[in-house]
Enzyme design. Sequence first.
Site, short mmCIF file in Angstrom:
data_model
loop_
_atom_site.label_atom_id
_atom_site.label_comp_id
_atom_site.label_asym_id
_atom_site.label_seq_id
_atom_site.Cartn_x
_atom_site.Cartn_y
_atom_site.Cartn_z
N ARG A 54 0.85 -1.19 0.00
CA ARG A 54 0.00 0.00 0.00
C ARG A 54 0.88 1.24 0.00
O ARG A 54 1.38 1.66 1.06
CB ARG A 54 -0.91 0.01 1.22
CG ARG A 54 -1.84 -1.19 1.29
CD ARG A 54 -2.58 -1.20 2.63
NE ARG A 54 -3.50 -2.32 2.73
CZ ARG A 54 -4.22 -2.60 3.81
NH1 ARG A 54 -4.08 -1.84 4.90
NH2 ARG A 54 -5.03 -3.63 3.83
N ASP A 56 1.77 5.18 -0.08
CA ASP A 56 1.11 6.36 0.49
C ASP A 56 0.75 7.36 -0.60
O ASP A 56 1.19 7.27 -1.74
CB ASP A 56 2.05 7.05 1.49
CG ASP A 56 2.30 6.22 2.72
OD1 ASP A 56 1.54 5.26 2.97
OD2 ASP A 56 3.26 6.53 3.45
N ARG A 202 10.06 6.95 4.27
CA ARG A 202 10.13 8.41 4.29
C ARG A 202 10.65 8.93 5.63
O ARG A 202 11.42 9.91 5.68
CB ARG A 202 8.77 9.01 3.95
CG ARG A 202 8.39 8.77 2.49
CD ARG A 202 6.94 9.14 2.22
NE ARG A 202 6.67 10.52 2.57
CZ ARG A 202 5.45 11.02 2.77
NH1 ARG A 202 4.38 10.23 2.66
NH2 ARG A 202 5.29 12.29 3.06
#
Length: 269
Positions: A54, A56, A202
């Site tokens: 998944r 972002d 991130r």
Amino acid sequence: MTHRQQRVALVVQYLGTRFQGWQRQPSQRTVQEEIEGAIASIVGQPVTLYGAGRTDSGVHAAAQVAHFNTDSPIPAHKWATVLNHRLPQDILIRASAEVPSTWHARFSALWRRYRYTLYTAKQPNLFVDPFCWHYYHAPLEEKLIQSALTPLLGHHHLAAFRRAGSNRKHSWVEIQAVECTRNESFIQLEIQANGFLYGMVRLLVGMLVEVGSGRRSLESFADIWINQRREQVKYSAPAKGLCLLRVGYPEFPFPQEVWFDTQPQFVFG
């Protein structure tokens, strides 16, 4: 006339800029919903698409993998062409193929690999901006970043690099490969793992630029993830620099040129 059910695997590319991520969400534009809608328009009924991971909001994918089940008479290898005629310009199906009914895009995957790209020249550049974090505030030393990354290899508890909002029950991750390289003004970080925590790459990159710029020591960085000091991880790198590069499986019906290395690297010339 009824047709036998087949499971169709897809290799999917998308530009994440205008998507609120992969996973379907109410009143949001997502990659999963766009592809599911295209399939449903062909077969005449709702279809669920299962992805390998998944991504972002704003994150790109060079070779995301997904699958769906259908009893449509369309041959599995034709689905890529059929769907590309119905999908928007920021999604492309690289290839499609039939897989066994026991094969699963998420649960059959052995690893996922992400690439993060930083652009370090002071002058901005429109042609690289959608795919890079323009980090020009301080010089970055790629060897320092590599030195920070290397100890992460192995099986570790990485709760320090996990955003709130995940329903995953633990924060253990097996990191299989790490690499930081420079090509003139571009620095690329690649990380391969059996799975990734919510927001992990991130948050990790946000800390690594502190190391690479000399603002944080290697010892301080190691202390943060070893002792799970989540409160010290305050900055998340911009989504646009991140790309799901590829996904690995023990058995995969696609040739290497379809999925292995499909995000171009920037070179000025």
